[in-house]
Enzyme design. Sequence first.
Site, short mmCIF file in Angstrom:
data_model
loop_
_atom_site.label_atom_id
_atom_site.label_comp_id
_atom_site.label_asym_id
_atom_site.label_seq_id
_atom_site.Cartn_x
_atom_site.Cartn_y
_atom_site.Cartn_z
N ARG A 159 4.76 -2.84 -3.97
CA ARG A 159 3.76 -3.55 -3.10
C ARG A 159 2.42 -3.36 -4.17
NH1 ARG A 159 7.17 -5.41 -0.52
NH2 ARG A 159 7.32 -5.54 1.71
N GLU A 174 -2.66 -10.71 -2.16
CA GLU A 174 -1.48 -11.67 -2.39
C GLU A 174 -1.76 -13.18 -1.76
OE1 GLU A 174 2.52 -10.62 -2.04
OE2 GLU A 174 2.36 -8.78 -3.47
N HIS A 233 5.74 -12.69 -6.10
CA HIS A 233 6.59 -11.73 -5.21
C HIS A 233 7.79 -12.40 -4.79
CE1 HIS A 233 6.03 -8.73 -1.70
NE2 HIS A 233 7.31 -8.57 -1.97
C1 GLV Z 1 9.96 -7.76 -0.19
O1 GLV Z 1 9.08 -7.41 -0.58
C2 GLV Z 1 10.43 -7.10 0.87
O2 GLV Z 1 9.98 -6.13 1.24
O3 GLV Z 1 11.50 -7.67 1.44
#
Ligand code: GLV
Length: 323
Positions: free
Chosen positions: A237, A266, A285
Amino acid sequence: MAKPKVFVTRIIPDKGFDLVKEACEVDLWTEELPPLYEVLLERVRGVDGLLCLLTDRIDAQLMDAAGPQLKVISNHAVGFDNIDIPAATARKIPVGNTPGILTDATADFAFSLLVAAARRVVEGDRYVRAGKWKTWGPSILLGPDITGATLGIIGYGRIGQALAKRASGFDMRILYHDPMVAPGSNLPGTAVDLETLLRESDFVSLHTLLNEQTRHLINRDTLALMKPSAVLVNTSRGPVVDGQALYEALKEGKIFAAALDVTDPEPLPMDSPLLELDNLIIAPHIASASKPTRDKMSLMAAENLLAGLSDRRLPTCVNPEVY
Ligand code: GLV
């Protein structure tokens, strides 16, 4: 019998959505961008179930806005830091996530970021497109070796261990740091304290949950412990890394390079100084973004939602204490 009402906060793959459509009266958010919090508050009013994404903040106020009939929250992600879990538990609402199925896709991506940052793949592409490629050169775009290097993995759960498996094919020495792993466990690699990991690793990859202990775990002080030749990879994260401290470390050559699949915030604003750095790769991401993985995530999120709506135990529940 009336079907349960659900709000689905974005278009998800058909594999899972078809199940939801069949069993529920669905309100689907069809925009590309997530609903604003105020809009979410409106749309959840009166729903029995909520299928949401990591981009949606699901807090106590939102649960109360939905109403006491809200039976289940199903997150289309393995991470669940977007949801106030104690608030859900206090209201006896089970929360589902999608663990396991995205482990390989995410570990594959983390390893590819590691390789790309070390061997300057993205920089190389920019170099060619900018017309800088005049000849083969003995000193052009040099980077560290991957084979035989030391990889430090912070957070040694499913994804961290899957990364270690990939790294073992490159004869890498594995160090890991994870206070959740019981001492004496026989996991591959060597358990070390955070400082040792940062000092000794050629590559550091982050696989922790985001919580108050891990927010800005990588900061000015911890970056200062890393080797000047080290590469940092973050697929966990964004807020696990202090972006300003990372900017300074990369700019001043305190570490060699970094690769981020996650940022804070983000998306990263286009005026972020991080975007000026050549020794930083930023992906939007997408670590779990393989087609089969996203199909499976949608299925698992749908199964959690439907289980909660019919008072069955969620197949993958992050707050089993509700039962
Ligand atoms: C992606 O970052 C997830 O947590 O699935």
